[in-house]
Design a protein around this motif. Structure first.
Motif, PDB file in Angstrom:
ATOM      1  N   TYR A 154      -2.294   4.426  -8.046  1.00 52.35           N
ATOM      2  CA  TYR A 154      -3.433   4.438  -7.142  1.00 52.35           C
ATOM      3  C   TYR A 154      -4.424   3.309  -7.408  1.00 52.35           C
ATOM      4  O   TYR A 154      -5.082   2.827  -6.482  1.00 52.35           O
ATOM      5  CB  TYR A 154      -4.132   5.799  -7.226  1.00 52.35           C
ATOM      6  N   ASP A 208       0.841  -1.205   0.000  1.00 46.92           N
ATOM      7  CA  ASP A 208       0.000   0.000   0.000  1.00 46.92           C
ATOM      8  C   ASP A 208       0.876   1.255   0.000  1.00 46.92           C
ATOM      9  O   ASP A 208       0.666   2.190  -0.785  1.00 46.92           O
ATOM     10  CB  ASP A 208      -0.906  -0.030   1.235  1.00 46.92           C
ATOM     11  N   GLN A 225      -3.111   0.481  -5.589  1.00 46.18           N
ATOM     12  CA  GLN A 225      -3.267   0.742  -4.152  1.00 46.18           C
ATOM     13  C   GLN A 225      -4.676   0.382  -3.696  1.00 46.18           C
ATOM     14  O   GLN A 225      -4.861  -0.195  -2.620  1.00 46.18           O
ATOM     15  CB  GLN A 225      -2.974   2.215  -3.873  1.00 46.18           C
ATOM     16  N   TYR A 246       2.886   1.601  -3.414  1.00 43.29           N
ATOM     17  CA  TYR A 246       2.036   2.066  -4.512  1.00 43.29           C
ATOM     18  C   TYR A 246       1.683   3.540  -4.347  1.00 43.29           C
ATOM     19  O   TYR A 246       1.592   4.279  -5.334  1.00 43.29           O
ATOM     20  CB  TYR A 246       0.758   1.231  -4.576  1.00 43.29           C
ATOM     21  N   ALA A 247       1.496   3.987  -3.101  1.00 46.12           N
ATOM     22  CA  ALA A 247       1.201   5.402  -2.859  1.00 46.12           C
ATOM     23  C   ALA A 247       2.380   6.272  -3.277  1.00 46.12           C
ATOM     24  O   ALA A 247       2.201   7.304  -3.938  1.00 46.12           O
ATOM     25  CB  ALA A 247       0.873   5.623  -1.383  1.00 46.12           C
TER      26      ALA A 247
END
Length: 654
Positions: free
Chosen positions: A141, A132, A144, A135-136
């Protein structure tokens, strides 16, 4: 005397508390976590210690830890210790994340994710949390959101939050609204740390939205709350909690300093930024920190504006490497400003050119990508809302079934006693139940209607932004036209600009419509004709144009190719059909589409007609080839009739 005695006692108590706090912090800093980590016996104990110690880099850098973890990993691979391999790879991923190498971190945890079903819940949680975060940082997104869905399926989290993603995509007000809805209800009155985090996040959304005075109020409130947390001697705090609280204090001070920079109160901003940098370095050592980079750049900007050039360059050359594009651009801009103010204009120009190259390479694509990502997030949120509504419906249905079963049992008992009274009670109960169900249905309908209104608003915003982006392309083509001397190139650019405007009109009509699925063609064609006339100013104003498309509506898949075909036809008429600019020139546009039947389009003008070598030129003419391809998109063929009085184009479409 008594009063003085109490005062002295109070001062002595405060002094002892401060001394104890300093002593405790000194002992905390002196703890050798790296040595303790190495002394542990197996990978499970080391993993628990590693992830449970946020200030693990207090004496040894993340690179030292990475070297040691690599040694343990190699040893586990040789002995085929599957548990050790998983634990050490997970630590590897976290170390690369802390060093700012998010792609390397993601590659490691994605490899672990392939076998996630075989791990315990703690390992699953660590893998998904790290994915998470990666990916942020990489601004992926959609991925995410998939990770967050997986976390919910595994029971790691109850709800899927989207507010941080909306903020990353520039929707700061939307993010703040969702954050307040999701988080406010979860915070207890006596939890001062959580309240400080909440107010700091609200302030950050306001700061990013340029509501600086309001943001400053929120940050000051967060600062006061974290001070209350520290002074609360009743609540026992662990070493890790103290580290996290001190780090939060540093971030809040940095945010206050950023607000003063936005307000151009540079002397007021510097002390807050300096304290923030000191706190982040002390309580977040060895980890890459965007807050540290941003605060360093902010304080450099303050020093430049105060003409303290030497201090400004000290901060700019502090060895921090920005990762975010906006921070890279800001660092280059500050260097350019420094060299401009010190008279080194050549070097200043070099940094400005760097920024220009960066913007040219990413600005247009980044805008399109952000729009696509925003659309994807909205789609995912709509799907999640539908899933939640379906779940609520299922729960409601189950509740109804349970109530019905219980009522049936009760009814059987009462029927044996008082049949008449039970019948009357059953009628009353049925009536009340009907009212309750109607209220529940009305509430669900209200929620769904509000959700649909919000989604329509967001879709309109997307079409609006796409239209603005296409207008930007048109403006860029106009600028290029002014800098081009070749007549052929100018004509090509003008044609391109006209085609871009035709597409932009589609999106403009969509977000102006109440119905986002179709476009009213009469108004669109009129707008398109006006747009083409503005491009070919010397032609077209003396021509009588008749448009017969009243009541026809097309979806976007048909409207875009149709608009581009019509743009080509009108442009050709203005350029070639009336060379003498005759006042008796006529153009007739006819469009009919009846639901369930085949549509018909016809375009005629009474100009000079097509040249004799039209068929030979068809393969070399971009306009003709473009119209034929667009007709193929409409699953039809463009037909041409040479009349005695001009030319006629027509086709049928589904």
């Amino acid at each position: 005397m008594k009063k003085n005695g109490y005062s002295n006692l109070f001062l002595i108590t405060v002094f002892l508390l401060m001394a104890f706090s300093v002593s405790a912090q000194d002992s905390l800093d002196a703890t050798d976590y790296y040595q303790q980590f190495q002394e542990l016996e197996d990978s499970e104990l080391r993993s628990t210690f590693f992830f449970g110690t946020p200030d693990r880099y207090n004496q040894n850098s993340a690179y030292d830890w990475l070297d040691t973890v690599n040694v343990y990993l190699n040893s586990s691979q040789k002995t085929k210790d599957s548990t050790g391999i998983v634990n050490y790879k997970l630590m590897q991923g976290q170390l690369y994340y802390d060093l700012g190498d998010y792609e390397k971190s993601l590659a490691i945890v994605k490899e672990l994710y392939e076998e996630i079903d075989s791990y315990d819940i703690v390992t699953k949680s660590l893998i998904l949390e790290l994915m998470d975060a990666d990916y942020a940082r990489l601004e992926l997104y959609e991925k995410q959101i998939e990770v967050r869905r997986r976390k919910r399926e595994l029971g790691i989290t109850k709800n899927i939050a989207f507010y941080d993603i909306y903020s990353s995509l520039g929707q700061h007000r939307k993010a703040m609204k969702d954050y307040m809805t999701e988080e406010k209800k979860e915070i207890e009155d006596g939890d001062f740390y959580a309240q400080a985090v909440y107010n700091n996040n609200i302030g950050n959304y306001l700061r990013l939205d340029k509501s600086t005075p309001t943001a400053l109020t929120q940050f000051n409130k967060a600062n006061a709350l974290i001070d209350v947390y520290f002074s609360d001697v009743i609540q026992v705090k662990s070493d890790n909690q103290l580290v996290q609280a001190n780090l939060l204090k540093g971030i809040i001070l940095g945010n206050i300093g950023k607000c003063y920079v936005q307000l151009k109160e540079y002397e007021e901003a510097i002390p807050y930024l300096e304290k923030s940098i000191e706190a982040i370095k002390k309580y977040n050592p060895g980890k890459f920190s965007s807050d540290l980079v941003e605060n360093t750049l902010e304080i450099a900007e303050c020093q430049l504006n105060l003409n303290n050039f030497e201090k400004a360059t000290d901060y700019l050359s502090d060895g921090l490497t920005p990762v975010k594009t906006e921070n890279i651009l800001k660092k280059n801009r500050l260097y350019a400003s420094y060299y401009d103010k010190t008279g080194d204009y050549r070097t200043s120009n070099t940094y400005l050119k760097r920024n220009t190259r960066i913007r040219d390479s990413i600005e247009f694509n980044e805008s399109n990508i952000r729009n696509q990502q925003l659309a994807a997030v909205i789609t995912q949120e709509v799907e999640y809302s539908k899933d939640m509504i379906e779940q609520q419906k299922a729960d409601l249905e189950q509740s109804r079934n349970d109530i019905a079963a219980k009522d049936e049992r009760i009814s059987l008992v009462f029927i044996s006693l008082i049949f008449t009274l039970l019948g009357f009670a059953g009628l009353v109960y049925a009536y009340l139940k009907s009212i309750k169900n109607q209220r529940l249905i009305a509430e669900q309908k209200h929620i769904i209607e509000n959700s649909l209104v919000e989604k329509d608003s967001l879709l309109k915003e997307i079409h609006h932004r796409v239209k603005n982006n296409l207008q930007m392309v048109s403006s860029l083509l106009s600028l290029q036209t002014k800098n081009t001397r070749s007549k052929a190139a100018i004509e090509a650019l003008e044609e391109g600009k006209s085609r871009v405007k035709a597409m932009a009109l589609i999106h403009q009509k969509l977000y102006q419509n109440d119905d986002l699925s179709v476009i009213e063609m009469q108004g669109y064609i009129e707008s398109l004709i006006n747009s083409v006339q503005s491009v070919y100013k010397k032609g077209g104003h003396n021509i009588n144009i008749t448009i017969d498309a009243e009541g026809v509506e097309l979806d976007i898949d048909r409207a875009i190719p149709f608009g581009l075909i019509l743009n080509e036809l009108v442009s050709n008429s203005f350029k070639y059909a009336f060379p003498q600019n005759e006042e008796d020139g006529k153009i007739y546009i006819h469009l009919r589409k009846i639901a369930g039947r085949e549509g018909f389009f016809e375009y005629t003008d009474n100009g000079v007609g097509l040249p004799k070598d039209t068929e030979e030129r068809a393969n070399s003419s971009m306009g003709i080839r473009l119209m034929n391809r667009l007709a193929n998109q409409l699953q039809t063929n463009l037909n041409t009739d040479k009349t005695s009085d001009g030319v006629r184009f027509w086709f049928n479409f589904k």
